[in-house]
Design an enzyme around this catalytic site. Structure first.
Site, PDB file in Angstrom:
ATOM      1  N   ASP A  76      -5.597  -4.886   4.713  1.00 42.03           N
ATOM      2  CA  ASP A  76      -5.538  -4.047   3.518  1.00 42.03           C
ATOM      3  C   ASP A  76      -5.118  -2.622   3.843  1.00 42.03           C
ATOM      4  O   ASP A  76      -4.927  -1.813   2.933  1.00 42.03           O
ATOM      5  CB  ASP A  76      -6.884  -4.048   2.786  1.00 42.03           C
ATOM      6  CG  ASP A  76      -8.025  -3.591   3.668  1.00 42.03           C
ATOM      7  OD1 ASP A  76      -8.271  -4.239   4.699  1.00 42.03           O
ATOM      8  OD2 ASP A  76      -8.677  -2.579   3.342  1.00 42.03           O
ATOM      9  N   ASP A 127      -3.918   5.794   5.499  1.00 42.38           N
ATOM     10  CA  ASP A 127      -5.353   5.529   5.367  1.00 42.38           C
ATOM     11  C   ASP A 127      -6.078   5.733   6.692  1.00 42.38           C
ATOM     12  O   ASP A 127      -6.459   4.783   7.370  1.00 42.38           O
ATOM     13  CB  ASP A 127      -5.602   4.124   4.822  1.00 42.38           C
ATOM     14  CG  ASP A 127      -6.948   4.053   4.097  1.00 42.38           C
ATOM     15  OD1 ASP A 127      -7.591   5.107   3.923  1.00 42.38           O
ATOM     16  OD2 ASP A 127      -7.348   2.955   3.689  1.00 42.38           O
TER      17      ASP A 127
END
Length: 463
Positions: free
Chosen positions: A257, A267
């Site tokens: 993810d 991220d």
């Protein structure tokens, strides 16, 4: 992402809407008690036509999330699944962020503005949907350093302190809060495809594949569009893995993810730069098995691409997907060599010589404990006299490097006069302590300036 910003007017283009309601849920941002602008990235705001906003307008859009003109009317919390440390989790999605807007940049690419710490969503589970200010500061440092080192990375676009006190178990609490906006070339992840495959939605899978090819890769879908997309993703992700190694970077959480379909790094949680060429070095204290250690990142990314191939089996036969995955190793090795030569600042002498040079460099750094940043800085442009004492492996490397010519001599003022620009954990903590204890932001801003100076000297657009 290209590391040379190209100015552009604001050109809204919310193409994500073409995928319909199944791609994400409309959500609302949290109402924060305060909105104090701490960082705005005007360098990259110019590429999407937003650098002219005054601070008040900036805060309205990126702290209170007033919609941008002619853009998404409501933010979208994107839906996805993912393998987290290779355990499949169908209960994740954008739990503390959302897609806020889309627009074209100076290269006509479709770009996303998305958030971290903007409040709870249907995927928040037991989380508070918030981001610590320290987490925002660390994301600035990670993205700026990676950009300078030629890594295809998202950009930290905005950090606004939000006036809440957050409780966290892994750092002194209560701690300050922030909301971050990042600029990325898409937020479609491998996990996005995994969710669609798990739900058996072949129609949506075809739509998402076409969206990625048309809007993100700017190519016309072929007769076998799923295999075409995997081929392109393998090329980008192999290069990403190589760029991490040459930068000495450990992402820390390479779950499916967290892997962008465009091969763009994003991220940043428990990231670290390793001081030495240590394949066992890990970034996350909870990575007890070393799954995402420095030397295992290529393996991890290849495994993640395998999960993308599994998801694409919903709409594609296996043989072309397997053939695409089998290209990874060679693409990765070639990218390591190319990026290594770029950071050393030398021209290629051919595949055999180049591989020998890189192998000699890795041996020298590993066996003689030479810090990675010191190694590249000292030998930039063939400066073999950079070290006071050379061991056996360093002498072997220097001998090979002597046969190479510099491709673009850099300004002496950076390579010979200035300090080596690194991003080790002690400095990260010192920068944060200045903010936490004295509300002193100058060390952060000075570090960003120093990193950008290094980026100019490295001429990252020439790799």
């Amino acid at each position: 992402m290209n590391n040379k910003p190209i100015a552009s007017p604001y050109r809204p283009d919310p193409k994500i809407a073409s995928l319909g309601a199944k791609i994400g849920y409309p959500v609302q941002a949290a109402k924060f008690p305060d909105t104090i602008l701490r960082f705005r990235n005007d360098r990259w705001a110019t590429t999407i036509g937003l650098a002219e906003y005054d601070d008040g307008t900036w805060v309205r859009h990126f702290g209170r999330f007033e919609p941008l003109p002619d853009n998404l009317p409501e933010p979208l919390a994107l839906r996805y699944h993912g393998h987290q440390f290779r355990v499949y989790n169908p209960e994740i999605g954008d739990g503390r962020g959302f897609l806020f807007a889309q627009m074209r940049d100076g290269e006509a690419r479709l770009m996303d503005l998305a958030t971290k710490g903007s409040g709870t969503t249907p995927f928040s589970r037991r989380g508070d949907g918030r981001l610590t200010l320290k987490g925002g500061v660390r994301e600035i440092l990670a993205t700026e350093m990676l950009e300078a080192l030629g890594v295809n990375t998202s950009k930290t676009f905005s950090i606004i302190e939000t006036g809440e006190e957050l409780i966290r178990g892994d750092e002194p609490s209560p701690t300050r809060s922030a909301v971050m906006v990042r600029l990325s070339h898409s937020h479609i992840r491998i996990g996005s495809f995994q969710r669609i495959a798990a739900e058996g939605d072949a129609e949506l899978m075809h739509e998402l594949i076409d969206y990625c090819l048309n809007q993100l890769y700017d190519v016309t879908p072929s007769e076998n569009a799923p295999a075409q997309l995997l081929e392109l993703a393998v090329e980008r992700v192999a290069d990403l893995a190589a760029s991490y190694m040459v930068a000495g970077f450990v992402h820390g959480v390479l779950n499916t993810d967290n892997i962008n379909i465009t091969g763009e790094s994003f991220d940043y949680g428990p990231w670290r730069f390793t001081q030495y060429w240590d394949p066992q070095f890990t970034a996350a204290y909870f990575d007890e098995s070393g799954l995402y250690a420095f030397g295992r990142q290529a393996e991890a990314l290849h495994w993640n691409l395998g999960q993308l191939a599994v998801a694409l089996r919903l709409v594609c036969d296996a043989p072309p997907l397997i053939a695409a995955l089998e290209r990874f190793s060679d693409l990765y090795q070639r990218a390591v060599v190319r990026r290594f030569l770029w950071r050393l600042g030398v021209e290629s002498r051919g595949e055999t010589d180049d591989r020998q040079l890189v192998e000699a460099a890795e041996r020298a750094m590993s066996r003689e404990k030479i810090p990675i940043d010191e190694f590249f800085h000292g030998y930039r442009n063939g400066n073999t006299n950079a070290f006071d004492a050379q061991g056996e492996y360093q002498r072997a490397f220097a001998g090979l490097l002597g046969g190479y010519s510099a491709h673009d001599p850099a300004p002496d003022t950076y390579w010979n006069d200035g300090p080596i620009c690194s991003m080790l954990i002690n400095e990260v903590e010192d920068i944060w302590q200045a903010i936490a204890e004295r509300d002193d932001w100058q060390p952060l801003y000075q570090k960003v300036a120093a990193i950008r100076l290094m980026g100019l000297a490295l001429a990252t657009d020439a790799r």
